[in-house]
Motif scaffolding. Structure first.
Motif, short mmCIF file in Angstrom:
data_model
loop_
_atom_site.label_atom_id
_atom_site.label_comp_id
_atom_site.label_asym_id
_atom_site.label_seq_id
_atom_site.Cartn_x
_atom_site.Cartn_y
_atom_site.Cartn_z
N UNK A 421 0.86 -1.18 0.00
CA UNK A 421 0.00 0.00 0.00
C UNK A 421 0.90 1.23 0.00
N UNK A 422 0.76 2.04 -1.04
CA UNK A 422 1.52 3.28 -1.13
C UNK A 422 0.71 4.42 -0.51
N UNK A 423 1.28 5.04 0.51
CA UNK A 423 0.71 6.26 1.07
C UNK A 423 1.58 7.40 0.59
N UNK A 424 0.97 8.35 -0.12
CA UNK A 424 1.75 9.40 -0.77
C UNK A 424 1.23 10.78 -0.41
N UNK A 425 2.17 11.71 -0.29
CA UNK A 425 1.85 13.14 -0.16
C UNK A 425 2.11 13.76 -1.53
N UNK A 426 1.06 14.22 -2.21
CA UNK A 426 1.25 14.81 -3.55
C UNK A 426 1.84 16.21 -3.46
N UNK A 427 2.54 16.60 -4.52
CA UNK A 427 2.91 18.00 -4.66
C UNK A 427 1.63 18.84 -4.81
N UNK A 428 1.63 20.10 -4.39
CA UNK A 428 0.43 20.93 -4.53
C UNK A 428 -0.09 20.93 -5.96
N UNK A 429 -1.37 20.64 -6.12
CA UNK A 429 -2.00 20.66 -7.43
C UNK A 429 -1.85 19.39 -8.23
N UNK A 430 -1.04 18.43 -7.74
CA UNK A 430 -0.81 17.20 -8.50
C UNK A 430 -1.94 16.21 -8.27
N UNK A 431 -2.24 15.42 -9.30
CA UNK A 431 -3.21 14.33 -9.20
C UNK A 431 -2.49 13.01 -9.45
N UNK A 432 -2.64 12.09 -8.53
CA UNK A 432 -1.94 10.80 -8.63
C UNK A 432 -2.93 9.70 -8.94
N UNK A 433 -2.47 8.69 -9.68
CA UNK A 433 -3.31 7.51 -9.90
C UNK A 433 -2.43 6.27 -9.85
N UNK A 434 -2.98 5.19 -9.33
CA UNK A 434 -2.20 3.97 -9.10
C UNK A 434 -1.75 3.33 -10.40
N UNK A 435 -2.53 3.47 -11.46
CA UNK A 435 -2.14 2.85 -12.73
C UNK A 435 -0.85 3.47 -13.26
N UNK A 436 -0.79 4.78 -13.24
CA UNK A 436 0.42 5.44 -13.70
C UNK A 436 1.62 5.13 -12.83
N UNK A 437 1.41 5.09 -11.53
CA UNK A 437 2.50 4.80 -10.61
C UNK A 437 3.00 3.37 -10.81
N UNK A 438 2.09 2.42 -10.96
CA UNK A 438 2.50 1.02 -11.18
C UNK A 438 3.28 0.89 -12.49
N UNK A 439 2.85 1.56 -13.52
CA UNK A 439 3.58 1.50 -14.79
C UNK A 439 4.98 2.06 -14.65
N UNK A 440 5.09 3.17 -13.94
CA UNK A 440 6.40 3.79 -13.70
C UNK A 440 7.34 2.82 -12.99
N UNK A 441 6.84 2.17 -11.94
CA UNK A 441 7.67 1.24 -11.16
C UNK A 441 8.04 0.02 -12.00
N UNK A 443 8.39 -0.38 -15.11
CA UNK A 443 9.36 -0.10 -16.16
C UNK A 443 10.79 -0.14 -15.63
N UNK A 444 10.94 0.00 -14.30
CA UNK A 444 12.27 0.16 -13.72
C UNK A 444 12.64 -0.93 -12.73
N UNK A 445 11.65 -1.61 -12.16
CA UNK A 445 11.89 -2.68 -11.20
C UNK A 445 11.04 -3.88 -11.56
N UNK A 446 11.27 -4.98 -10.86
CA UNK A 446 10.44 -6.17 -11.06
C UNK A 446 8.98 -5.83 -10.83
#
Length: 487
Positions: A421-441, A443-446
């Motif tokens: 479970x990722x608990x994240x503090x976004x930068x002001x005005x940023x919108x986060x989504x789990x799909x984008x974050x999972x794709x980012x990870x 691409x770089x890790x298992x």
């Protein structure tokens, strides 16, 4: 040659009694300071005051004060009275305080203004201490349960001093951003005395504008902080107009520092940057070197300092070769003598050969530098694969929109067993989504290391020493994991 802190203080009085020991800024117009000679006089008077009230050698005296010159006086007074000092952070919770007071049963607690006393004989002490007499009990952060009390004697503190450079040099003026009950202050009096360091107490809470003012006005030579603090300093509107010409070195402590930040710090601060690693129990461990490149400083915590011996072991205690991950073990006379009145837990931490098993995971590269992989207690097993949160958290430091990231392993009613479970503090005005974050990870890790669930929050809870408190966030993570369903 001095073997105890009071003996070393006598040496300082012979050569540097008039040198500033501590400076405490309250505002632009009000700054208190105390010389080494004045500190010895006031500590001696307060130490005798303790003795007159029945404090005996070996008793425990608690200091529950904010960072201040009074805290320093109380600490040295207890040493001169032959007592053992334990620092208690005023930010601790009620259960933590109850646990600590039940464990050590202090005979006196400094929790308010010190008595107004005339200065005493700066060489006074109640008796000649032995090098192996306990000096202080330092409490662990309590991120995995109630705090444990790591105790240190005079020789521990003497052994730390050779490992202090390059962050310590004779006559330095060093800013202190840490809470005084932290091991980063409680075990450092020998270093401060031996190197005749003037310590500038940073006001709390930490603020970048105030810190910049102090760096210039107090002619700071040694700056200390974590990456987020340096980022705030560099980005502050007052930075460009601040005179930092006295800075000799900048120390940073964290598992990862972005290489671009290291290079920027070197360029804009105009001094070398070193990255250090230690633990409450170990007191001193490793650090990068002055001539290391930015990538080494950013991605490693360097090589052993002082007399520290380092090795990595597997679950059976066998030493591992370079590049294999295991438990970080240290051996140094500077490390704790044990957990106060907890022999079983001491035996779990320090093996029969004197090696401290830190509970941190890591590996040593071919270059001899240590890399941190996280806490053993934070590892979780997703579908049979071990996941170390710190590896993913470090990666997410480069993800657009994430200001802070913490990953917690949680049980689920699924054959995976646990998920992240990722608990994240976004930068002001940023919108986060789990799909984008999972794709980012992925691409770089298992792919199994990618977090499964995202929870956003405005800020992280912190422990009393300023660490991210994952224990406090665990219920939130468990609640989010309970809602998860395999896609």
């Amino acid at each position: 040659m001095a073997e105890t802190i009071v003996e070393l203080f006598d040496d300082v009085l012979a050569t540097d009694a008039d040198r500033e020991a501590y400076v405490q800024p309250h505002s632009v117009d009000r700054v208190d300071s105390i010389t080494f000679g004045e500190l010895a006089q006031r500590a001696a008077a307060l130490g005798k005051w303790l003795v007159d009230r029945g404090v005996k050698p070996g008793d425990i005296v608690a200091v529950m004060l904010p960072n201040s010159i009074d805290y320093v006086i109380a600490y040295h007074a207890a040493i001169r009275a032959g007592a053992i000092t334990t620092g208690i952070n005023p930010r601790l919770g009620s259960s933590e305080l109850e646990h600590i007071f039940a464990k050590v049963k202090p005979v006196h607690v400094f929790d308010g203004p010190l008595p107004d006393l005339p200065g005493g004989d700066p060489h006074w002490r109640v008796y000649e201490a032995k090098p192996t007499d306990p000096v202080t009990i330092v409490w662990t952060g309590g991120t995995t349960g109630l705090p444990k009390g790591a105790w240190f004697d005079h020789t521990c503190m003497k052994a730390y001093a050779p490992g202090a450079p390059p962050l310590s040099q004779h006559g330095d003026r060093r800013i202190l951003p840490l809470p005084f009950p932290h091991v980063g202050w409680m075990t450092r009096p020998w270093d401060e005395l031996e190197h005749r360091i003037t310590s500038i107490i940073a006001p709390t809470p930490w603020k970048p504008d105030v810190t910049l003012q102090l760096l210039e006005s107090q002619r700071i030579t040694v700056c200390q902080g974590v990456p987020t603090q340096y980022r705030m300093l560099l980005d502050h509107p007052d930075f460009a107009a601040t005179d930092l010409s006295t800075l000799r070195i900048a120390g940073v402590g964290a598992s990862r520092v972005p290489p671009d930040l290291v290079a920027e710090m070197r360029d804009k601060l105009g001094c070398p940057v070193v990255h250090r690693y230690a633990s409450t129990e170990g007191s001193v461990a490793t650090g990068t070197r002055l001539d290391d490149d930015p990538v080494t400083i950013a991605t490693t915590v360097g090589r052993p300092n002082g007399d520290v011996q380092l090795k990595i072991v597997d679950d059976d205690g066998n030493e591992l070769p370079p590049n294999e991950r295991g438990t970080i073990c240290l051996k140094t006379r500077a490390m704790m003598r044990g957990y106060w009145e907890e022999p079983e837990r001491t035996a779990e931490a320090i093996d029969a050969d004197g090696w401290l098993h830190t509970g941190d995971l890591g590996w040593i590269g071919d270059d001899g530098n240590l890399r941190i992989a996280g806490r053993r207690t934070e590892m979780y097993i997703r579908g049979g694969y071990n996941v170390y949160p710190i590896e993913v958290e470090n990666l997410l430091a480069d993800y657009p929109g994430i200001a802070q990231a913490a990953i917690i392993g949680c049980d689920v009613a699924d054959r995976l067993g646990e998920i992240g479970v990722l608990i994240a503090v976004p930068h002001p005005g940023a919108t986060l989504d789990i799909i984008g974050i999972r794709s980012f990870v992925k691409e770089r890790l298992a792919d199994y290391k990618a977090p499964d669930v995202l929870v956003t929050t405005d800020e992280f809870p912190l422990t009393s020493i300023g660490k991210i408190n994952k224990v406090a966030m665990k219920p939130l993570a468990d609640q989010a994991a309970a809602q998860w369903r395999r896609p």
